[in-house]
Scaffold this motif. Structure first.
Motif: not given
Length: 235
Positions: A75-84, A130-135, A137-144, A226-231
């Motif tokens: 529910p927290t994710w839904r309230s923060e991210l909205g319709a997506v 990064w698979k969280l982003n792809a899975h 559809g939110i390109q910042t999901m791993a960072a969030l 270096d965390i760039a490749a992971r995210l």
């Protein structure tokens, strides 16, 4: 010394398993897409018998046999991210177990829990990739995930057994009451964690070996991770 644990119980709301699949053109396969199962699952030392991981170098294995995610985060994710995130709910992030009442804040590294007829121990938090982003559809999901430390946690299996939806999860031991999953995961994901904290965590009993080694590195003042490749994933 084993400390008397604070009473903590939860009921398994969802149990999720999956197999590796080719999900995204030009990128490695993934088993992050789990599906719910109502049948009892045999839990072995490397995870549920009907569950697999695609890349065993970074997923699965003895220290990451089961991933548990708190249902109250959705529910927290839904309230923060909205319709997506309207369809976000238990099982969405590739976890194997979902409950309410157990979170990164009230569980600690090394906690021993009864789960169905199995016994498990918290080994580490989750490093989002990064698979969280792809899975999602939110390109910042791993960072969030990384920023909020709403990552879930992993178990090693002490005693194999059977687990099903509706089973109780109950804490039996809490040997590291000062080191919640949230606190340790925040330190692991923080590129500027104090070296003194990192050095202490490198010796934390029951912490997964990979994380202990990472903290030994982070204890060096000249170390840069270096965390760039992971995210962000492969180019």
């Amino acid at each position: 010394m084993t400390h008397q644990p604070v009473e903590l119980r939860a009921t398994i709301l969802g149990l999720y398993v999956g197999q590796p699949r080719e999900r995204w053109a030009g990128k490695p396969p993934s088993a992050i897409g789990k599906h719910p199962t109502d049948t009892a699952q045999e839990l072995t030392n490397t995870g549920f018998v009907d569950d697999q991981q695609a890349d065993l170098k970074v997923h699965g294995g003895l220290e990451k046999a089961v991933h548990h995610y708190a249902a109250e985060h959705y529910p927290t994710w839904r309230s923060e991210l909205g319709a997506v995130a309207d369809e976000f709910g238990p099982g969405r992030f590739g976890e194997n177990i979902s409950t309410r009442g157990m979170t990164e804040a009230n569980l600690c590294i090394g906690d021993v829990l009864a789960m169905g007829t199995a016994v498990v121990e918290i080994s580490q938090g989750r490093q989002p990739c990064w698979k969280l982003n792809a899975h999602t559809g939110i390109q910042t999901m791993a960072a969030l995930f990384q920023q909020t430390v709403r990552t879930g946690w992993y178990y090693r299996v002490l005693e194999p057994g059977a687990v099903r939806v509706g089973d109780e999860v109950r804490r039996l031991e809490c040997p590291n009451p000062d080191w919640s999953v949230e606190r340790v995961t925040r330190a692991r994901l923080d590129p500027r964690v104090e070296p003194e904290i990192a050095a202490e965590l490198a010796e934390l009993p029951r912490l997964a070996g990979g994380w202990a080694e990472a903290f030994r590195n982070k204890a060096r003042r000249d170390y840069r991770e270096d965390i760039a490749a992971r995210l962000d994933g492969p180019a």
